[in-house]
Design a protein around this motif. Sequence first.
Motif, PDB file in Angstrom:
ATOM      1  N   GLU A   1     -56.338  24.161  21.545  1.00  0.00           N
ATOM      2  CA  GLU A   1     -56.554  23.253  22.669  1.00  0.00           C
ATOM      3  C   GLU A   1     -57.817  23.612  23.432  1.00  0.00           C
ATOM      4  O   GLU A   1     -58.636  22.751  23.770  1.00  0.00           O
ATOM      5  CB  GLU A   1     -55.340  23.312  23.606  1.00  0.00           C
ATOM      6  CG  GLU A   1     -55.475  22.500  24.880  1.00  0.00           C
ATOM      7  CD  GLU A   1     -55.193  21.029  24.694  1.00  0.00           C
ATOM      8  OE1 GLU A   1     -55.234  20.293  25.689  1.00  0.00           O
ATOM      9  OE2 GLU A   1     -54.924  20.618  23.556  1.00  0.00           O
ATOM     10  N   VAL A   2     -58.003  24.901  23.689  1.00  0.00           N
ATOM     11  CA  VAL A   2     -59.164  25.345  24.455  1.00  0.00           C
ATOM     12  C   VAL A   2     -60.444  25.263  23.634  1.00  0.00           C
ATOM     13  O   VAL A   2     -61.422  24.619  24.020  1.00  0.00           O
ATOM     14  CB  VAL A   2     -58.959  26.783  24.969  1.00  0.00           C
ATOM     15  CG1 VAL A   2     -60.228  27.301  25.639  1.00  0.00           C
ATOM     16  CG2 VAL A   2     -57.800  26.831  25.961  1.00  0.00           C
ATOM     17  N   LEU A   3     -60.441  25.889  22.468  1.00  0.00           N
ATOM     18  CA  LEU A   3     -61.675  25.996  21.692  1.00  0.00           C
ATOM     19  C   LEU A   3     -62.158  24.665  21.138  1.00  0.00           C
ATOM     20  O   LEU A   3     -63.363  24.456  20.991  1.00  0.00           O
ATOM     21  CB  LEU A   3     -61.475  26.999  20.550  1.00  0.00           C
ATOM     22  CG  LEU A   3     -61.385  28.470  20.971  1.00  0.00           C
ATOM     23  CD1 LEU A   3     -61.080  29.347  19.774  1.00  0.00           C
ATOM     24  CD2 LEU A   3     -62.672  28.915  21.638  1.00  0.00           C
ATOM     25  N   CYS A   4     -61.244  23.759  20.835  1.00  0.00           N
ATOM     26  CA  CYS A   4     -61.665  22.485  20.246  1.00  0.00           C
ATOM     27  C   CYS A   4     -62.192  21.513  21.288  1.00  0.00           C
ATOM     28  O   CYS A   4     -62.883  20.557  20.962  1.00  0.00           O
ATOM     29  CB  CYS A   4     -60.508  21.858  19.480  1.00  0.00           C
ATOM     30  SG  CYS A   4     -59.965  22.866  18.085  1.00  0.00           S
ATOM     31  N   ARG A   5     -61.858  21.740  22.539  1.00  0.00           N
ATOM     32  CA  ARG A   5     -62.354  20.871  23.597  1.00  0.00           C
ATOM     33  C   ARG A   5     -63.710  21.317  24.123  1.00  0.00           C
ATOM     34  O   ARG A   5     -64.506  20.511  24.582  1.00  0.00           O
ATOM     35  CB  ARG A   5     -61.371  20.871  24.777  1.00  0.00           C
ATOM     36  CG  ARG A   5     -60.092  20.095  24.557  1.00  0.00           C
ATOM     37  CD  ARG A   5     -59.152  20.320  25.717  1.00  0.00           C
ATOM     38  NE  ARG A   5     -57.913  19.568  25.585  1.00  0.00           N
ATOM     39  CZ  ARG A   5     -57.679  18.408  26.159  1.00  0.00           C
ATOM     40  NH1 ARG A   5     -58.602  17.840  26.906  1.00  0.00           N
ATOM     41  NH2 ARG A   5     -56.528  17.789  25.996  1.00  0.00           N
ATOM     42  N   LEU A   6     -63.967  22.622  24.101  1.00  0.00           N
ATOM     43  CA  LEU A   6     -65.104  23.176  24.835  1.00  0.00           C
ATOM     44  C   LEU A   6     -66.293  23.461  23.937  1.00  0.00           C
ATOM     45  O   LEU A   6     -66.145  23.880  22.793  1.00  0.00           O
ATOM     46  CB  LEU A   6     -64.677  24.460  25.551  1.00  0.00           C
ATOM     47  CG  LEU A   6     -63.442  24.352  26.452  1.00  0.00           C
ATOM     48  CD1 LEU A   6     -63.184  25.669  27.124  1.00  0.00           C
ATOM     49  CD2 LEU A   6     -63.634  23.242  27.480  1.00  0.00           C
ATOM     50  N   ARG A   7     -67.481  23.255  24.484  1.00  0.00           N
ATOM     51  CA  ARG A   7     -68.721  23.591  23.786  1.00  0.00           C
ATOM     52  C   ARG A   7     -69.660  24.238  24.792  1.00  0.00           C
ATOM     53  O   ARG A   7     -70.101  23.593  25.742  1.00  0.00           O
ATOM     54  CB  ARG A   7     -69.381  22.337  23.186  1.00  0.00           C
ATOM     55  CG  ARG A   7     -68.645  21.767  21.979  1.00  0.00           C
ATOM     56  CD  ARG A   7     -68.759  22.694  20.767  1.00  0.00           C
ATOM     57  NE  ARG A   7     -68.116  22.134  19.588  1.00  0.00           N
ATOM     58  CZ  ARG A   7     -66.848  22.318  19.270  1.00  0.00           C
ATOM     59  NH1 ARG A   7     -66.075  23.038  20.068  1.00  0.00           N
ATOM     60  NH2 ARG A   7     -66.342  21.788  18.170  1.00  0.00           N
ATOM     61  N   HIS A   8     -69.948  25.495  24.587  1.00  0.00           N
ATOM     62  CA  HIS A   8     -70.861  26.199  25.484  1.00  0.00           C
ATOM     63  C   HIS A   8     -71.493  27.347  24.714  1.00  0.00           C
ATOM     64  O   HIS A   8     -70.862  27.967  23.858  1.00  0.00           O
ATOM     65  CB  HIS A   8     -70.120  26.726  26.718  1.00  0.00           C
ATOM     66  CG  HIS A   8     -71.027  27.292  27.772  1.00  0.00           C
ATOM     67  ND1 HIS A   8     -71.453  28.605  27.756  1.00  0.00           N
ATOM     68  CD2 HIS A   8     -71.600  26.723  28.861  1.00  0.00           C
ATOM     69  CE1 HIS A   8     -72.246  28.816  28.799  1.00  0.00           C
ATOM     70  NE2 HIS A   8     -72.353  27.687  29.467  1.00  0.00           N
ATOM     71  N   ARG A   9     -72.736  27.641  25.013  1.00  0.00           N
ATOM     72  CA  ARG A   9     -73.489  28.674  24.305  1.00  0.00           C
ATOM     73  C   ARG A   9     -72.815  30.041  24.363  1.00  0.00           C
ATOM     74  O   ARG A   9     -72.966  30.853  23.460  1.00  0.00           O
ATOM     75  CB  ARG A   9     -74.893  28.771  24.929  1.00  0.00           C
ATOM     76  CG  ARG A   9     -75.815  29.806  24.318  1.00  0.00           C
ATOM     77  CD  ARG A   9     -77.196  29.679  24.922  1.00  0.00           C
ATOM     78  NE  ARG A   9     -78.153  30.590  24.329  1.00  0.00           N
ATOM     79  CZ  ARG A   9     -78.515  31.748  24.869  1.00  0.00           C
ATOM     80  NH1 ARG A   9     -77.982  32.133  26.006  1.00  0.00           N
ATOM     81  NH2 ARG A   9     -79.405  32.518  24.266  1.00  0.00           N
ATOM     82  N   ASN A  10     -72.043  30.285  25.410  1.00  0.00           N
ATOM     83  CA  ASN A  10     -71.448  31.609  25.590  1.00  0.00           C
ATOM     84  C   ASN A  10     -69.941  31.628  25.361  1.00  0.00           C
ATOM     85  O   ASN A  10     -69.252  32.550  25.813  1.00  0.00           O
ATOM     86  CB  ASN A  10     -71.788  32.150  26.978  1.00  0.00           C
ATOM     87  CG  ASN A  10     -73.274  32.298  27.185  1.00  0.00           C
ATOM     88  OD1 ASN A  10     -73.859  31.660  28.067  1.00  0.00           O
ATOM     89  ND2 ASN A  10     -73.921  33.106  26.365  1.00  0.00           N
ATOM     90  N   LEU A  11     -69.437  30.619  24.653  1.00  0.00           N
ATOM     91  CA  LEU A  11     -68.051  30.608  24.211  1.00  0.00           C
ATOM     92  C   LEU A  11     -68.031  30.553  22.691  1.00  0.00           C
ATOM     93  O   LEU A  11     -68.854  29.871  22.077  1.00  0.00           O
ATOM     94  CB  LEU A  11     -67.299  29.406  24.776  1.00  0.00           C
ATOM     95  CG  LEU A  11     -67.232  29.267  26.301  1.00  0.00           C
ATOM     96  CD1 LEU A  11     -66.451  28.012  26.670  1.00  0.00           C
ATOM     97  CD2 LEU A  11     -66.614  30.488  26.948  1.00  0.00           C
TER      98      LEU A  11
END
Length: 284
Positions: free
Chosen positions: A74-84
């Motif tokens: 749920e978290v990783l598939c929603r978010l896009r950021h250079r430091n994640l």
Amino acid sequence: MAPAHDLFPETTYQRASYHDLRRVTNGFSRSNLLGSGTFGSVYKGVSTNGIIWAIKVFDMQLEGILKTFDTECEVLCRLRHRNLIKVISACSNPDFKALVLEFMPNGSLEKWLHLDHHVLSIMQRLDIMIDVARGLEYLHYGYSFPIIHCDLKPSNILLYEDMVAHVSDFAIAKLLGGGESHVQTKTLATIGYIAPEHGLEGLVSTRCDVYSFDITMIEAFTGKRPKDEMFTEELSIRRWIQESLPSSLALSCTSDVPENRIIIKDALTTLEKIKTQFLQRNKG
């Protein structure tokens, strides 16, 4: 929370199969094992065209592991950021669940801090903590609802080949909604990095991440783990810093009272100012 089969509705890549993951990890061989944690093991996987992945395989024997897998998806598939950390794909069968993640060739911050052959400069340590603060800032303020990592520590900070830091392992992350400022949880984070209210009352908020961030920052600059043998009930790592550096940034992040801690935005601003001052003093 979305069911597993709906977690990748808009992705253009194919879902990974168990057989594909078994093949690229050489049968999940020990020689491909990158590390093990509370919820499973991570293997290095090499595709036929040479692309390297990190395959996080969840331990299906653990109680509540399905919820843990769904939370991280749920978290990783929603978010896009250079430091994640970036999720590439996933495999979800009744008896096998895994995430295919971006491979971080320089491993974890923990290894760089505590293995003798690894050396980090002051500037590298500062850049890493700025990267982590940026990742947390995005989690807390950059999405439609705040996300609490809940288990920030050096082993969950991974370094790319250019030493850019990526926050990883969202297995016990919490998503706030409906104007919530905190949530209750029965899942404890790692002793030494956990905020007092999380450990004692099970209350987690973005301020818990700030507390963990600060303990991690102290470790990054001193090389001392919070559970180092020099620390006792009388002398915690926080008290050690308080007595050594009474005006330290660290003290505004680790107050026992959550409301007295600064937010991650302010911590990031302060670190960026410190970096600017450091560069100016070291010109030439």
